[in-house]
Design a protein around this motif. Structure first.
Motif, PDB file in Angstrom:
ATOM      1  N   GLU A  26       0.821  -1.208   0.000  1.00  0.00           N
ATOM      2  CA  GLU A  26       0.000   0.000   0.000  1.00  0.00           C
ATOM      3  C   GLU A  26       0.860   1.265   0.000  1.00  0.00           C
ATOM      4  O   GLU A  26       0.482   2.262  -0.566  1.00  0.00           O
ATOM      5  CB  GLU A  26      -0.916  -0.003   1.223  1.00  0.00           C
ATOM      6  CG  GLU A  26      -1.964  -1.090   1.158  1.00  0.00           C
ATOM      7  CD  GLU A  26      -2.836  -1.121   2.388  1.00  0.00           C
ATOM      8  OE1 GLU A  26      -2.778  -0.178   3.197  1.00  0.00           O
ATOM      9  OE2 GLU A  26      -3.573  -2.096   2.547  1.00  0.00           O
ATOM     10  N   ARG A  27       1.987   1.188   0.657  1.00  0.00           N
ATOM     11  CA  ARG A  27       2.832   2.364   0.779  1.00  0.00           C
ATOM     12  C   ARG A  27       4.270   1.945   0.547  1.00  0.00           C
ATOM     13  O   ARG A  27       4.814   1.139   1.290  1.00  0.00           O
ATOM     14  CB  ARG A  27       2.693   2.968   2.170  1.00  0.00           C
ATOM     15  CG  ARG A  27       3.533   4.198   2.376  1.00  0.00           C
ATOM     16  CD  ARG A  27       3.389   4.674   3.829  1.00  0.00           C
ATOM     17  NE  ARG A  27       4.466   5.532   4.182  1.00  0.00           N
ATOM     18  CZ  ARG A  27       5.651   5.128   4.636  1.00  0.00           C
ATOM     19  NH1 ARG A  27       5.915   3.873   4.765  1.00  0.00           N
ATOM     20  NH2 ARG A  27       6.580   5.988   4.956  1.00  0.00           N
ATOM     21  N   PHE A  28       4.859   2.492  -0.484  1.00  0.00           N
ATOM     22  CA  PHE A  28       6.255   2.187  -0.763  1.00  0.00           C
ATOM     23  C   PHE A  28       7.126   2.983   0.196  1.00  0.00           C
ATOM     24  O   PHE A  28       6.731   4.045   0.682  1.00  0.00           O
ATOM     25  CB  PHE A  28       6.589   2.523  -2.213  1.00  0.00           C
ATOM     26  CG  PHE A  28       6.009   1.544  -3.189  1.00  0.00           C
ATOM     27  CD1 PHE A  28       6.652   0.346  -3.446  1.00  0.00           C
ATOM     28  CD2 PHE A  28       4.819   1.807  -3.832  1.00  0.00           C
ATOM     29  CE1 PHE A  28       6.116  -0.568  -4.326  1.00  0.00           C
ATOM     30  CE2 PHE A  28       4.274   0.903  -4.714  1.00  0.00           C
ATOM     31  CZ  PHE A  28       4.922  -0.293  -4.962  1.00  0.00           C
ATOM     32  N   PRO A  29       8.341   2.519   0.469  1.00  0.00           N
ATOM     33  CA  PRO A  29       9.202   3.183   1.438  1.00  0.00           C
ATOM     34  C   PRO A  29       9.796   4.503   0.940  1.00  0.00           C
ATOM     35  O   PRO A  29      10.452   5.205   1.695  1.00  0.00           O
ATOM     36  CB  PRO A  29      10.312   2.155   1.682  1.00  0.00           C
ATOM     37  CG  PRO A  29      10.346   1.360   0.429  1.00  0.00           C
ATOM     38  CD  PRO A  29       8.934   1.305  -0.058  1.00  0.00           C
ATOM     39  N   ASN A  30       9.573   4.817  -0.326  1.00  0.00           N
ATOM     40  CA  ASN A  30      10.070   6.069  -0.888  1.00  0.00           C
ATOM     41  C   ASN A  30       9.163   6.450  -2.063  1.00  0.00           C
ATOM     42  O   ASN A  30       8.229   5.723  -2.382  1.00  0.00           O
ATOM     43  CB  ASN A  30      11.530   5.938  -1.323  1.00  0.00           C
ATOM     44  CG  ASN A  30      11.724   4.781  -2.290  1.00  0.00           C
ATOM     45  OD1 ASN A  30      11.122   4.739  -3.357  1.00  0.00           O
ATOM     46  ND2 ASN A  30      12.558   3.824  -1.912  1.00  0.00           N
ATOM     47  N   ARG A  31       9.443   7.588  -2.668  1.00  0.00           N
ATOM     48  CA  ARG A  31       8.590   8.081  -3.757  1.00  0.00           C
ATOM     49  C   ARG A  31       9.214   7.849  -5.133  1.00  0.00           C
ATOM     50  O   ARG A  31       8.753   8.395  -6.117  1.00  0.00           O
ATOM     51  CB  ARG A  31       8.347   9.580  -3.558  1.00  0.00           C
ATOM     52  CG  ARG A  31       7.580   9.887  -2.279  1.00  0.00           C
ATOM     53  CD  ARG A  31       7.230  11.350  -2.172  1.00  0.00           C
ATOM     54  NE  ARG A  31       6.421  11.755  -3.303  1.00  0.00           N
ATOM     55  CZ  ARG A  31       6.622  12.874  -4.004  1.00  0.00           C
ATOM     56  NH1 ARG A  31       7.596  13.686  -3.688  1.00  0.00           N
ATOM     57  NH2 ARG A  31       5.850  13.181  -5.020  1.00  0.00           N
ATOM     58  N   ILE A  60      15.204  -1.125  -4.622  1.00  0.00           N
ATOM     59  CA  ILE A  60      15.216   0.140  -3.876  1.00  0.00           C
ATOM     60  C   ILE A  60      13.802   0.706  -3.794  1.00  0.00           C
ATOM     61  O   ILE A  60      13.358   1.170  -2.741  1.00  0.00           O
ATOM     62  CB  ILE A  60      16.190   1.148  -4.527  1.00  0.00           C
ATOM     63  CG1 ILE A  60      17.632   0.699  -4.306  1.00  0.00           C
ATOM     64  CG2 ILE A  60      15.967   2.548  -3.981  1.00  0.00           C
ATOM     65  CD1 ILE A  60      18.650   1.492  -5.115  1.00  0.00           C
ATOM     66  N   GLU A  61      13.074   0.678  -4.905  1.00  0.00           N
ATOM     67  CA  GLU A  61      11.703   1.201  -4.941  1.00  0.00           C
ATOM     68  C   GLU A  61      10.791   0.504  -3.947  1.00  0.00           C
ATOM     69  O   GLU A  61       9.953   1.141  -3.321  1.00  0.00           O
ATOM     70  CB  GLU A  61      11.097   1.048  -6.335  1.00  0.00           C
ATOM     71  CG  GLU A  61      11.558   2.053  -7.341  1.00  0.00           C
ATOM     72  CD  GLU A  61      10.809   1.930  -8.658  1.00  0.00           C
ATOM     73  OE1 GLU A  61      10.019   0.976  -8.837  1.00  0.00           O
ATOM     74  OE2 GLU A  61      11.014   2.805  -9.517  1.00  0.00           O
ATOM     75  N   ARG A  65      15.829  -3.333  -0.828  1.00  0.00           N
ATOM     76  CA  ARG A  65      17.236  -2.940  -0.716  1.00  0.00           C
ATOM     77  C   ARG A  65      17.271  -1.533  -0.121  1.00  0.00           C
ATOM     78  O   ARG A  65      16.493  -0.667  -0.492  1.00  0.00           O
ATOM     79  CB  ARG A  65      17.894  -2.961  -2.087  1.00  0.00           C
ATOM     80  CG  ARG A  65      19.298  -2.417  -2.052  1.00  0.00           C
ATOM     81  CD  ARG A  65      19.995  -2.557  -3.371  1.00  0.00           C
ATOM     82  NE  ARG A  65      21.228  -3.252  -3.053  1.00  0.00           N
ATOM     83  CZ  ARG A  65      21.781  -4.172  -3.788  1.00  0.00           C
ATOM     84  NH1 ARG A  65      21.236  -4.538  -4.903  1.00  0.00           N
ATOM     85  NH2 ARG A  65      22.904  -4.720  -3.429  1.00  0.00           N
ATOM     86  N   GLU A  66      18.201  -1.333   0.804  1.00  0.00           N
ATOM     87  CA  GLU A  66      18.356  -0.036   1.449  1.00  0.00           C
ATOM     88  C   GLU A  66      18.798   1.009   0.431  1.00  0.00           C
ATOM     89  O   GLU A  66      19.639   0.751  -0.418  1.00  0.00           O
ATOM     90  CB  GLU A  66      19.402  -0.150   2.555  1.00  0.00           C
ATOM     91  CG  GLU A  66      19.656   1.132   3.298  1.00  0.00           C
ATOM     92  CD  GLU A  66      20.752   0.978   4.350  1.00  0.00           C
ATOM     93  OE1 GLU A  66      21.250   2.008   4.794  1.00  0.00           O
ATOM     94  OE2 GLU A  66      21.091  -0.163   4.707  1.00  0.00           O
ATOM     95  N   ILE A  67      18.214   2.197   0.540  1.00  0.00           N
ATOM     96  CA  ILE A  67      18.625   3.285  -0.347  1.00  0.00           C
ATOM     97  C   ILE A  67      19.777   4.027   0.317  1.00  0.00           C
ATOM     98  O   ILE A  67      19.662   4.485   1.453  1.00  0.00           O
ATOM     99  CB  ILE A  67      17.453   4.215  -0.696  1.00  0.00           C
ATOM    100  CG1 ILE A  67      17.872   5.221  -1.744  1.00  0.00           C
ATOM    101  CG2 ILE A  67      16.877   4.880   0.522  1.00  0.00           C
ATOM    102  CD1 ILE A  67      16.726   5.946  -2.395  1.00  0.00           C
TER     103      ILE A  67
END
Length: 145
Positions: A26-31, A60-61, A65-67
């Motif tokens: 529902e919510r990705f960790p970044n935009r 990453i998206e 994987r950590e950004i």
């Protein structure tokens, strides 16, 4: 484990557990995905312009994987956005209102920036306290009137 789902027709649909899990995000960790799609870019296109392999970019998206800082730099440059816009507000990114304030500040003439900076510095002691500090000393204003 592979789950076989009968679709009521002549065949079966295979649904792998990872497919089901990814479709429910529902919510990705970044935009990054949101901004990439707004720009009309595929993973391959953005990965090529940012110098990141598209499979790593996909991870990453989704947060698999950590950004890292250098990824933020590369992606911000490739997408044409500030790094803070690549993150969700809950994770340190800026809300649209905060972005508008930053952009307004950047467009101010130097003299107005100095005034704004003085105001900001004078209110640092009250940050996080919830205390409302009047912009004008009301006692001084009453004496003048």
């Amino acid at each position: 484990m592979v789950k076989i789902i009968s679709d009521g027709m002549a065949g079966n649909v295979l649904q792998f557990p990872t497919m089901a899990r990814k479709s429910k995000i529902e919510r990705f960790p970044n935009r990054i995905r949101e901004l990439r799609e707004q720009a009309g870019l595929s993973l391959e296109q953005l990965g090529e312009s940012a110098g990141i392999h598209f499979s790593n970019l996909a991870k990453i998206e989704t947060g698999a994987r950590e950004i890292k800082e250098h990824h933020l730099d590369q992606l911000a440059k490739a997408l044409g956005f500030p790094k803070a816009d690549l993150l969700n507000p809950e994770d340190g990114g800026l809300t649209p209102e905060e972005r508008a304030l930053v952009e307004t500040y950047r467009d101010l003439p130097a003299a107005m920036k100095k005034t704004f900076d003085s105001l900001r510095e004078s209110h640092q002691a009250y940050r996080g306290t919830g205390e409302i500090v009047p912009m004008v000393d009301t006692d001084s204003e009453r004496k003048r009137a």
